[in-house]
Design an enzyme around this catalytic site. Sequence first.
Site, mmCIF file in Angstrom:
data_model
loop_
_atom_site.group_PDB
_atom_site.id
_atom_site.type_symbol
_atom_site.label_atom_id
_atom_site.label_comp_id
_atom_site.label_asym_id
_atom_site.label_seq_id
_atom_site.Cartn_x
_atom_site.Cartn_y
_atom_site.Cartn_z
ATOM 1 N N SER A 1 42.785 41.160 37.792
ATOM 2 C CA SER A 1 41.813 40.330 38.521
ATOM 3 C C SER A 1 42.484 39.042 38.982
ATOM 4 C CB SER A 1 40.652 39.954 37.601
ATOM 5 O OG SER A 1 39.798 39.020 38.244
ATOM 6 N N TYR B 1 37.783 36.487 29.672
ATOM 7 C CA TYR B 1 38.074 37.492 30.708
ATOM 8 C C TYR B 1 39.361 37.130 31.451
ATOM 9 C CZ TYR B 1 37.114 40.317 34.950
ATOM 10 O OH TYR B 1 37.188 41.200 36.013
HETATM 11 P P1 NAD Z 1 31.319 48.003 37.441
HETATM 12 O O1 NAD Z 1 30.478 47.362 36.400
HETATM 13 O O2 NAD Z 1 30.674 48.575 38.641
HETATM 14 O O3 NAD Z 1 32.236 49.150 36.818
HETATM 15 C C1 NAD Z 1 32.893 48.988 35.585
HETATM 16 C C2 NAD Z 1 33.062 50.340 34.955
HETATM 17 O O4 NAD Z 1 33.679 50.168 33.674
HETATM 18 C C3 NAD Z 1 31.726 51.027 34.726
HETATM 19 O O5 NAD Z 1 31.835 52.407 34.957
HETATM 20 C C4 NAD Z 1 31.469 50.724 33.255
HETATM 21 O O6 NAD Z 1 30.589 51.634 32.645
HETATM 22 C C5 NAD Z 1 32.884 50.835 32.722
HETATM 23 N N1 NAD Z 1 32.974 50.270 31.386
HETATM 24 C C6 NAD Z 1 32.653 49.026 30.954
HETATM 25 N N2 NAD Z 1 32.832 48.956 29.633
HETATM 26 C C7 NAD Z 1 33.280 50.170 29.229
HETATM 27 C C8 NAD Z 1 33.628 50.726 27.986
HETATM 28 N N3 NAD Z 1 33.547 50.028 26.831
HETATM 29 N N4 NAD Z 1 34.053 52.007 27.943
HETATM 30 C C9 NAD Z 1 34.117 52.744 29.077
HETATM 31 N N5 NAD Z 1 33.779 52.292 30.287
HETATM 32 C C10 NAD Z 1 33.368 51.011 30.345
HETATM 33 O O7 NAD Z 1 32.394 46.892 37.857
HETATM 34 P P2 NAD Z 1 33.692 46.964 38.810
HETATM 35 O O8 NAD Z 1 33.662 45.725 39.612
HETATM 36 O O9 NAD Z 1 33.801 48.262 39.489
HETATM 37 O O10 NAD Z 1 34.843 46.799 37.712
HETATM 38 C C11 NAD Z 1 35.966 47.672 37.617
HETATM 39 C C12 NAD Z 1 37.175 46.865 37.165
HETATM 40 O O11 NAD Z 1 37.519 45.929 38.184
HETATM 41 C C13 NAD Z 1 36.981 46.049 35.887
HETATM 42 O O12 NAD Z 1 38.124 46.146 35.075
HETATM 43 C C14 NAD Z 1 36.826 44.639 36.413
HETATM 44 O O13 NAD Z 1 37.196 43.671 35.444
HETATM 45 C C15 NAD Z 1 37.756 44.671 37.613
HETATM 46 N N6 NAD Z 1 37.508 43.624 38.605
HETATM 47 C C16 NAD Z 1 36.363 43.592 39.326
HETATM 48 C C17 NAD Z 1 36.173 42.581 40.277
HETATM 49 C C18 NAD Z 1 34.923 42.474 41.109
HETATM 50 O O14 NAD Z 1 34.751 41.450 41.785
HETATM 51 N N7 NAD Z 1 34.050 43.467 41.131
HETATM 52 C C19 NAD Z 1 37.154 41.600 40.454
HETATM 53 C C20 NAD Z 1 38.306 41.662 39.695
HETATM 54 C C21 NAD Z 1 38.484 42.687 38.785
#
Ligand code: NAD
Length: 267
Positions: free
Chosen positions: A141, A154
Amino acid sequence: MTGKLAGKVALISGGTSGIGEATCELFVEEGAQVVLTGRSEAKGNALADRLGSANALYVKCDVTSDEDIRNSVEAAVERFGRLDVLFNNAGGPTGGGVLDVAADQIDYGVRLLLTSVMLTTRYAVPHMQANGGGSIINNSSIAGLRYRQGNIVYSVLKAAVSHYTRLAGVELGPLGIRVNTISPGAIATPIFWGGSARANTLPNAENERKMAKLQRNLAKATPTPRSGLAHDIAEAALYLASDAGSYVNCHDLVVDGGRTSMFFEPP
Ligand code: NAD
């Protein structure tokens, strides 16, 4: 078989929502067979059905469980016979600030965001080695690069994921295994309203309303005048997973519409 990932087998954690779901869809479109993991059986099985049983398998896995992680890697190899690509994507919000952080918030954050990446890598590497190589992509991130793009726990753990990635890439490169991070900027997914587990409890109309509002707001938050979308990160993962990225190792690919180049006000 055609496509940029034809013949490749990919394991994608947190595949039931947001960036993970978009990546499963794109990878299958590009010819990969995908094992998607997550905690929601209903969502995971529905997505695997939509992608077709010849192309996709859902395996229940909570990435804070060592046993679940090991099972998910073994299930991928058992079902599709090999493992070429690992996308350590699962993650979510954590609590805790500099002055109000609690030990259990740190412990949970470490297991969710860092231990999961390190253990899945450990279990996946021997299978990649057996094929002569592979690509590991860790979802980090811009919170690991800048102030106030996530809370402290985080942000610190995403920085750790990025540094672990560089070190692992040095160690695994000679085995033909590339290890890279993607650092997404602000991408419109349910993570902004508490993660997909919370989104699952809301009616569809409420999720759609929140998503539309979020996209309008995020469009104002970068030099590129639109919201970041899950598909933008899926495309970056496709590049790193495919042979197009075969000379890219130990790299952090920032996909943020220019957000990290903006000036952020001090607190
Ligand atoms: P999201 O909430 O849509 O998806 C996250 C996924 O991770 C979901 O399927 C959730 O069920 C799964 N998850 C969470 N905890 C879990 C666990 N204990 N065991 C198994 N699965 C688990 O969010 P997203 O934005 O798609 O996030 C995906 C990744 O991208 C994450 O690592 C997040 O930190 C990273 N990220 C997202 C953003 C953003 O702006 N959306 C920015 C930077 C990084």
